[in-house]
Every structure is written in C-alpha cells, then in structure tokens.
Design a protein around this motif. Structure first.
Motif, short mmCIF file in Angstrom:
data_model
loop_
_atom_site.label_atom_id
_atom_site.label_comp_id
_atom_site.label_asym_id
_atom_site.label_seq_id
_atom_site.Cartn_x
_atom_site.Cartn_y
_atom_site.Cartn_z
N ASP A 55 0.77 -1.14 -0.07
CA ASP A 55 0.01 -0.09 -0.06
C ASP A 55 0.76 1.14 0.18
O ASP A 55 2.12 1.19 0.01
N GLU A 56 0.27 2.47 0.12
CA GLU A 56 1.11 3.59 -0.04
C GLU A 56 1.97 3.74 1.16
O GLU A 56 3.26 4.02 0.66
N GLN A 57 1.70 3.36 2.36
CA GLN A 57 2.89 3.55 3.49
C GLN A 57 3.95 2.60 3.24
O GLN A 57 5.08 2.77 3.31
N GLY A 61 8.14 2.99 2.80
CA GLY A 61 9.01 2.42 3.52
C GLY A 61 10.05 1.63 2.77
O GLY A 61 11.19 1.60 2.87
N LEU A 62 9.42 1.00 1.60
CA LEU A 62 10.56 0.25 0.78
C LEU A 62 11.16 1.23 0.05
O LEU A 62 12.35 0.85 -0.14
N GLU A 63 10.60 2.09 -0.43
CA GLU A 63 11.44 3.32 -1.19
C GLU A 63 12.67 3.81 -0.41
O GLU A 63 13.58 4.11 -0.96
N ALA A 64 12.34 4.30 0.96
CA ALA A 64 13.07 4.69 1.77
C ALA A 64 14.57 3.76 1.81
O ALA A 64 15.46 3.87 1.95
N ALA A 65 14.10 2.46 2.45
CA ALA A 65 14.92 1.37 2.49
C ALA A 65 15.83 1.17 1.10
O ALA A 65 17.02 0.96 1.12
#
Length: 141
Positions: A55-57, A61-65
């Motif tokens: 989902d968006e959240q 989180g994946l993008e930041a990691a």
C-alpha cells in the motif's frame, strides 16, 4: 513472523544487492535492462513485485530502504532494513511468497547452496563428474 520468511528474505539478499548495484535507487521505477546481469535483473523483478503488492505506506517504507541501501552499499544496517521491508511484505501474503520463489533460479529455490572456501577449493551445485584439486595430479582416464 515465520522462520521460513526470515530465512527466505535473507536468501534474497544477493539479488537485492546486485539490483541496487546495477540500477541504483531507481530500481523500483526503471525498466529491466538486457545489459545487466541475470542476478541483478532477478533482484529488480523481486523489488518491483514487492512494490506492486504494498500500500502507499508500505511503498514509502520500501522506497526509503532502497534509497538508503543504494546510497550505502556496504552498510549492513541498510541492507537489513531492506530485507525487513521484504519480510513485512511477505507476512500473510502467500501469493507474493510463491511469486518471488518462482523468480529464483531453480537450484536456489530448491534450497541448494554451494560454497567454496580456501585455497584450491571447488564448489558444484550438481553432478559435475570428475574434479581434481592439488599440484602435479594427472587424472586417469
């Protein structure tokens, strides 16, 4: 979290690392590149599959990691944070686990791990027939 998911996420690490090395932080948005090696392309497909299922959240989180791991490729904490994101996506999503398992090369997904360590060591993932290590050895036919 099941031990199976923890172990599986750890086994994905070489693919994720290769994908980040080849594609950088844009791995989630770039298209696959034929010039990139097979390991990196598998990692690319893994990350995109996880991205699609979040989902968006979860995507944030994946993008930041991914960003952190791409910026600090030798940082074990950044790599662990990326694995944690993959584990979160796999929790309760048997379909994603199946999809990622099918992406892996057959020997890897079957649980075969081959490691060679030390001088003149060899490793084989299957029957290679005849192998010799050492000095001044002449194989007999």
């Amino acid at each position: 979290m099941s031990a199976e998911i923890v172990q599986f996420a750890g086994q994905l690490s070489p693919y994720l690392t290769a994908a980040l090395g080849a594609y950088g932080a844009g791995v989630l948005t770039r298209t696959e590149n034929a010039a990139v090696d097979a390991t990196a392309n598998v990692g690319h497909r893994i990350l995109q599959a996880v991205w699609r299922r979040r989902d968006e959240q979860g995507r944030a989180g994946l993008e930041a990691a991914v960003q952190d791991a791409a910026e600090e490729p030798d940082d074990e904490d950044a790599a662990a944070a990326l694995r944690q994101q993959v584990k979160r996506a796999l929790r309760g999503d048997a379909e994603l686990l199946r999809e990622l398992t099918e992406m892996l090369p057959a020997a890897f997904s079957a649980g075969v791990t081959v490691t060679a360590s030390g001088d003149r060591s060899i490793a084989a993932g299957g029957n290679i027939g005849f192998a010799v290590t050492g000095d001044r050895h002449t194989p007999q036919s």
